[in-house]
Enzyme design. Structure first.
Site, PDB file in Angstrom:
ATOM      1  N   SER A 186       0.853  -1.199   0.000  1.00 44.19           N
ATOM      2  CA  SER A 186       0.000   0.000   0.000  1.00 44.19           C
ATOM      3  C   SER A 186       0.878   1.235   0.000  1.00 44.19           C
ATOM      4  CB  SER A 186      -0.872   0.023   1.255  1.00 44.19           C
ATOM      5  OG  SER A 186      -0.082   0.332   2.386  1.00 44.19           O
ATOM      6  N   ASP A 187       0.397   2.320  -0.577  1.00 43.22           N
ATOM      7  CA  ASP A 187       1.076   3.574  -0.276  1.00 43.22           C
ATOM      8  C   ASP A 187       0.877   3.805   1.221  1.00 43.22           C
ATOM      9  OD1 ASP A 187       2.445   5.934  -0.268  1.00 43.22           O
ATOM     10  OD2 ASP A 187       1.393   6.813  -1.963  1.00 43.22           O
TER      11      ASP A 187
END
Ligand code: BGC
Length: 761
Positions: free
Chosen positions: A226-227
């Site tokens: 994920s960012d």
């Protein structure tokens, strides 16, 4: 590491914990099973290794700050990009980093994007080529990468939540191909999902983007991370294909995953698959021992080479290169304080910083340099600084203005609100050019600025971009002619903000941004709409001249599975050695769906001594001619003629060849109840069925409405349209309805029967 055996021994809790980070930068180790932690760091143009992995803080160990992606992209040099990747890999090894968080391949939809400096281009082909080489460079050293931000993270406004509304064809042709090429050609160890939503679903939970397209269709073998902070619903994200959540720790999310498996809401096989992907990358990271040192001087020198190849000489009336004996008024704060990188997560603590002023003096020892700051670092206006600078400029032979777009105007986290330099900088340029006709502007910025207020009054403009720590030397290399400039723009510079493709749809509101311009971003927009730009995509000047000749193609008629190769002779007709970036664009003469005027499908950078000629060969494959057809749900080619446009920029086409493509595709039939007569006639299975009916239909129509082909007269006697043109664009069933009286069956039954036949065929 025996991944299968470890996976089998892991408890549910351990698997859930592995799928979330242990700290801001590390995976969760499982000591019991000898699974070590893995460390990641930003990225992309340098290693931002923080001393304490539990901290998100920006302080980091010194590392080489290479030019940011806009500058790197303007080199169009895949070998140099790969070399930079290798150097980054070496620094990761020295700084104990397993995976570098980059490259970023989002498209520059609007020059206002605050993070454009971290992205390569407005063109997906160019961005994909560069990204694949960047990744191969780093990964060749045994260090992983993170291709980011997948997908459609093209603005900073509401970047954590905005819903990017993009039609399928635009997504496939513009926003995904750079990711696709990088994944297929370089297999990055990790792909980082974007913060935003895409068509209503968070990128972190996007089954279609993550599972179906990235993993199944493109064959991505690594893990999806994920960012930082992009996961809202951990269970939904796992189901959507998000393997590793960052940053950690996130106890609550881990517990939610365990509970979801226990109560049957989440299939444990989904968790196993994510854990397996993470273990595989952790094992790959282990294979490269870390530690040691890296060669700071060599990497600084490489950063200078990248910068000098990436800077773009936009305008030059002949003043450059400098003669070296002049009295030079060096004006601008950034001559003393290099502006070489952008704000935000990519901020590197450089090993050295070249001072532009000093570097110029070093390369022009016989020139007499004076200095004035010209503008302050903040947003205040100071007439005194302008007056002082103009005074210096007036008494010099030439003025060089070093103009840097301040961070308060451009950074990760917020978009720009205009494309202007600061008010003070514009006033400064005007004041200097009013007293000194020989004025050179050197820009440091991450994305285009508008220049119409002052461009006509200056002798030369060098776009220095965010040039990295060694960029000060690179500017001097170009100004003095030590190096012949060869960079070309990887993005269009507009005349004014209102001309930009996304202007009417930027940045959205009420939680949504509509990509209303569709396929038409960058030069695809300017060239198709015939909107003039300040500097075209692909533009860049040299101190020499190049002539193109003898363009040939391997076959004038070809099938898409074979492709074709274009050859062209390029000759350096000037007095100094130089490099030319040869670009090949493809233009479709006629297409079933609207297509851009032309699209970049190949390029090569070639180095030529004075008088030297080289033959450049560029291969064009299936995708060079294809477009994505949403009704077929795939890339298709159509039979027909295409222009191959060979030139020095999108606006400077030197040679054109025309070729004929025979599509090898056997497409499924997409005719349905709503298909028009045109569509039936265009379909190889539909045409023979319709033709006998069509002859009767046409006779009936002409009898009813009068006039032969192209001869219909309206009530005023003027020649009007052919009646069949009107019918041909109606669904077959509707036309038949008008002629029911002479049909043996009901129109709906006739069409249903025909559809049954074509779909069987
Ligand atoms: C950025 C990423 C970066 C991550 C870690 C995020 O805010 O969007 O590009 O890699 O932080 O610093």
């Amino acid at each position: 590491m025996d991944i299968q055996s470890i996976l089998e021994q892991m408890t549910l809790e351990e698997k859930a914990a592995l799928c979330t980070g242990a700290s801001a930068w590390t995976t969760t180790p499982i000591e019991r099973l000898d699974v070590p932690e893995m460390t990641v760091s930003d990225g992309p143009h340098g290693v931002r290794r923080v001393p304490d992995v539990t901290q998100m803080a920006l302080e980091s160990y010194p590392a080489t700050c290479f030019p940011t992606a806009s500058c790197l992209a303007s080199t169009w040099d895949v070998d140099l990009v790969r070399a930079m990747g290798e150097a980054l890999g070496e620094e990761c090894i020295a700084l104990d980093v397993d995976v570098l968080l980059g490259p970023g391949v989002n498209m520059k939809r609007s020059p206002l994007g605050g993070r454009n400096f971290e992205y390569f281009s407005e063109d997906p082909y160019l961005a994909g080529e560069l990204a694949a080489n960047f990744i191969n460079g780093i990964q060749g050293k045994g260090i992983g990468t993170s291709l980011k931000h997948y997908a459609a993270n093209n603005q900073e406004f509401q970047r954590f939540s905005i819903d990017a509304q993009i039609d399928e064809r635009t997504l496939r042709e513009i926003y995904l191909p750079a990711f696709e090429k990088a994944v297929k050609e370089a297999q990055p160890w990790t792909v980082m999902c974007a913060y935003n939503k895409v068509n209503g679903t968070f990128a972190s939970e996007h089954d279609e983007l993550l599972n179906k397209i990235l993993k199944d269709e493109w064959g991505f073998e690594g893990l999806v991370v994920s960012d930082w902070g992009a996961v809202r619903d951990r269970v939904a994200a796992l189901r959507g294909g998000l393997d590793w959540q960052m940053p950690g720790p996130q106890g609550r999310h881990v517990e939610a995953v365990v509970a979801a498996v226990e109560n049957g809401e989440l299939d444990e096989a989904v968790l196993d698959e994510s854990a397996r992907r993470i273990l595989r990358i952790v094992a790959m990271a282990q294979a490269t021992p870390k530690g040691g040192d890296f060669d700071k001087e060599a990497h600084h020198a490489l950063a200078r080479r990248v910068a000098v190849e990436g800077m773009v000489l936009l305008k030059n009336d002949g003043i450059l290169p400098l003669k070296g004996q002049e009295q030079i008024a060096v004006i601008g704060h950034s001559a003393e304080n290099a502006h070489f990188q952008g704000g935000g997560s990519s901020h590197i603590n450089p090993t050295f910083v070249a001072v532009p002023y000093k570097e110029l003096q070093a390369l022009a020892p016989d020139a007499e340099l004076t200095y004035a700051a010209g503008y302050p670092t903040d947003d205040s206006f100071c007439q005194e600084l302008i007056d002082e600078a103009a005074g210096l400029a007036q008494s010099a032979d030439v003025a060089i203005l070093y103009i840097a777009l301040p961070t308060f105007k451009e950074s990760e986290g917020y978009d720009r609100t205009d494309l202007d330099l600061t008010e003070q900088q514009i006033a400064l340029i005007k004041a200097v050019t009013a007293v000194q006709p020989k004025t050179v502007v050197v820009l440091n910025n991450g994305a285009p600025v508008v220049m119409s207020d002052w461009i006509d009054d200056v002798s030369a403009v060098l776009e220095g971009y965010m040039m990295g720590q060694a960029g000060g030397g690179a500017i001097a290399d170009i100004l003095t002619g030590k190096v012949n400039p060869s960079g070309k723009l990887a993005e269009t510079f507009p005349i004014k903000l209102e001309d930009t493709p996304a202007y009417l749809n930027w940045p959205g509101g009420a939680g949504t941004v509509r990509y209303g311009e569709g396929l038409f971003i960058g030069y695809r927009y300017y060239d198709t709409k015939k909107v003039p730009g300040q500097f075209a995509f692909g533009h860049g000047l040299s101190y020499t001249t190049f002539v193109y000749g003898n363009a040939t193609v391997s076959a004038e008629r070809f099938t898409d599975s074979d492709g074709v190769t274009v050859s062209v002779d390029v000759t350096n007709t000037g007095d100094v050695a130089g490099k030319e970036i040869v670009q090949v664009y493809v233009r479709d003469h006629v297409a079933g769906l609207v297509r851009p005027d032309k699209e970049l499908k190949g390029f090569a950078k070639v180095s030529l001594e004075p008088g030297e000629t080289k033959t450049v060969k560029i291969a064009l494959d299936f995708r060079a001619f294809a477009f994505y057809h949403p009704e077929y749900g795939q890339w298709i080619t159509e039979d027909g003629d295409f222009d191959l446009l060979i030139g020095g920029s999108s606006a400077d086409i030197r040679q054109t060849l025309t070729v004929t493509l025979d599509s090898s595709l056997d497409l499924p039939c997409i005719l349905d109840e709503e298909s028009t007569i045109y569509e039936w006639l265009a379909d190889p299975r539909g045409k023979p069925l319709l033709e006998p009916i069509y002859i009767k239909m046409e006779a009936e129509a002409r009898a009813m409405f009068g006039g032969g082909e192209n001869e219909h007269h309206d009530t005023n006697g003027a020649i009007g349209m052919d009646i069949m043109d009107m019918f041909n664009d109606m669904p077959l069933v509707s036309v038949l309805m008008f002629q029911q009286h002479q049909l043996l069956a009901h129109p709906e039954d006739i069409v249903a029967g025909m559809l049954a036949q074509v779909h069987q065929a």
